[in-house]
Design a protein around this motif. Sequence first.
Motif, PDB file in Angstrom:
ATOM      1  N   THR A  35     -66.249 -27.034 -29.605  1.00 62.22           N
ATOM      2  CA  THR A  35     -65.514 -27.624 -28.130  1.00 62.22           C
ATOM      3  C   THR A  35     -64.004 -27.585 -28.275  1.00 62.22           C
ATOM      4  N   GLU A  36     -63.112 -28.145 -27.851  1.00 61.27           N
ATOM      5  CA  GLU A  36     -62.191 -27.649 -27.593  1.00 61.27           C
ATOM      6  C   GLU A  36     -61.929 -29.298 -27.406  1.00 61.27           C
ATOM      7  N   LEU A  37     -60.636 -30.595 -28.332  1.00 63.61           N
ATOM      8  CA  LEU A  37     -60.777 -31.108 -27.696  1.00 63.61           C
ATOM      9  C   LEU A  37     -58.961 -31.542 -27.722  1.00 63.61           C
ATOM     10  N   ALA A  38     -58.623 -32.939 -26.444  1.00 66.91           N
ATOM     11  CA  ALA A  38     -57.034 -32.556 -26.104  1.00 66.91           C
ATOM     12  C   ALA A  38     -57.218 -34.317 -26.716  1.00 66.91           C
ATOM     13  N   PHE A  39     -55.940 -34.170 -27.091  1.00 66.95           N
ATOM     14  CA  PHE A  39     -55.520 -35.249 -27.895  1.00 66.95           C
ATOM     15  C   PHE A  39     -54.160 -35.699 -26.900  1.00 66.95           C
ATOM     16  N   GLY A  40     -53.834 -37.273 -27.031  1.00 67.00           N
ATOM     17  CA  GLY A  40     -52.963 -37.622 -25.927  1.00 67.00           C
ATOM     18  C   GLY A  40     -52.445 -39.481 -25.885  1.00 67.00           C
ATOM     19  N   SER A  41     -52.039 -40.002 -24.862  1.00 61.40           N
ATOM     20  CA  SER A  41     -51.571 -40.998 -24.668  1.00 61.40           C
ATOM     21  C   SER A  41     -53.060 -41.359 -23.479  1.00 61.40           C
ATOM     22  N   ALA A  48     -51.865 -32.701 -27.735  1.00 62.60           N
ATOM     23  CA  ALA A  48     -52.262 -31.380 -28.381  1.00 62.60           C
ATOM     24  C   ALA A  48     -53.489 -30.817 -28.050  1.00 62.60           C
ATOM     25  N   GLN A  49     -53.939 -30.037 -28.630  1.00 62.01           N
ATOM     26  CA  GLN A  49     -55.544 -30.048 -28.202  1.00 62.01           C
ATOM     27  C   GLN A  49     -55.651 -29.109 -29.972  1.00 62.01           C
ATOM     28  N   LEU A  50     -57.078 -29.048 -29.566  1.00 63.90           N
ATOM     29  CA  LEU A  50     -58.110 -28.273 -31.629  1.00 63.90           C
ATOM     30  C   LEU A  50     -58.493 -27.995 -31.183  1.00 63.90           C
ATOM     31  N   ASN A  51     -59.087 -26.894 -31.088  1.00 69.47           N
ATOM     32  CA  ASN A  51     -60.745 -26.006 -31.287  1.00 69.47           C
ATOM     33  C   ASN A  51     -61.849 -26.698 -32.504  1.00 69.47           C
ATOM     34  N   VAL A  52     -62.705 -27.346 -31.969  1.00 65.62           N
ATOM     35  CA  VAL A  52     -63.129 -27.566 -33.476  1.00 65.62           C
ATOM     36  C   VAL A  52     -64.740 -27.649 -33.726  1.00 65.62           C
ATOM     37  N   ARG A  53     -65.197 -26.897 -34.596  1.00 57.34           N
ATOM     38  CA  ARG A  53     -66.695 -27.116 -34.638  1.00 57.34           C
ATOM     39  C   ARG A  53     -67.868 -28.199 -34.985  1.00 57.34           C
ATOM     40  N   ILE A  54     -68.625 -28.431 -34.794  1.00 57.63           N
ATOM     41  CA  ILE A  54     -69.312 -29.272 -34.298  1.00 57.63           C
ATOM     42  C   ILE A  54     -70.576 -29.633 -35.550  1.00 57.63           C
ATOM     43  N   ALA A  55     -70.237 -30.481 -36.383  1.00 60.00           N
ATOM     44  CA  ALA A  55     -71.013 -30.564 -38.056  1.00 60.00           C
ATOM     45  C   ALA A  55     -71.890 -32.198 -37.246  1.00 60.00           C
ATOM     46  N   GLU A  73     -54.549 -23.240 -37.379  1.00 60.06           N
ATOM     47  CA  GLU A  73     -54.184 -24.816 -37.537  1.00 60.06           C
ATOM     48  C   GLU A  73     -54.625 -24.852 -36.219  1.00 60.06           C
ATOM     49  N   ASP A  74     -54.778 -24.288 -35.470  1.00 57.60           N
ATOM     50  CA  ASP A  74     -55.371 -25.205 -34.205  1.00 57.60           C
ATOM     51  C   ASP A  74     -56.840 -24.780 -34.226  1.00 57.60           C
ATOM     52  N   GLU A  75     -57.936 -25.476 -35.494  1.00 59.50           N
ATOM     53  CA  GLU A  75     -58.813 -25.392 -36.138  1.00 59.50           C
ATOM     54  C   GLU A  75     -59.521 -26.931 -36.338  1.00 59.50           C
ATOM     55  N   GLY A  76     -60.568 -27.262 -35.714  1.00 59.60           N
ATOM     56  CA  GLY A  76     -60.750 -28.432 -37.097  1.00 59.60           C
ATOM     57  C   GLY A  76     -61.971 -28.356 -37.242  1.00 59.60           C
TER      58      GLY A  76
END
Length: 170
Positions: A35-41, A48-55, A73-76
Amino acid sequence: IVGRTLGFLVLMVLLFVLSAQTGFLPLSAEEYEKTELAFGSCDGEKEAQLNVRIADTSSQKYVGLSRTSSLPEDEGLLFPYENDSSKQIEMRNMNFGLDIIYVSSNGTINSIKSLDEPSSAIEHYLLYESVTGDGQYVIEANKGWSDRMGVTEGDCVSGLSSATTNLSVG
């Protein structure tokens, strides 16, 4: 004969535990949802955004990123849990440093902590640095990602709801 058999069984159990702890014991490779997560106020401004694998399975949570040689850099990796509580993250068999982001059930970042990559084989396989924080979600990203993206404690994360759809207890 009973003493030898018992001694052998104890030795086998110790070898199994040591193999699992050091990462030498292979765990089955599982496919990760993404999924893609969005970060901000928290007022909705995206920084910012981060493409993540879900454990979301126990084995995915145990392995984490430990069998990953590097991370773009853009994954987590996202660890969803059933509720807000204290979570400990270990640097088990890691090849690179991490930012550990603890997020509450409402999406607010409670804390961001950094862990350095192991500096020796002993640290890599046996002595693990760890951090603890509170949240329903834990996000792992490359060390320094939060600073580079301007993500701080008190910011909000959106996109987490898709990570709890198939949540297993863990």
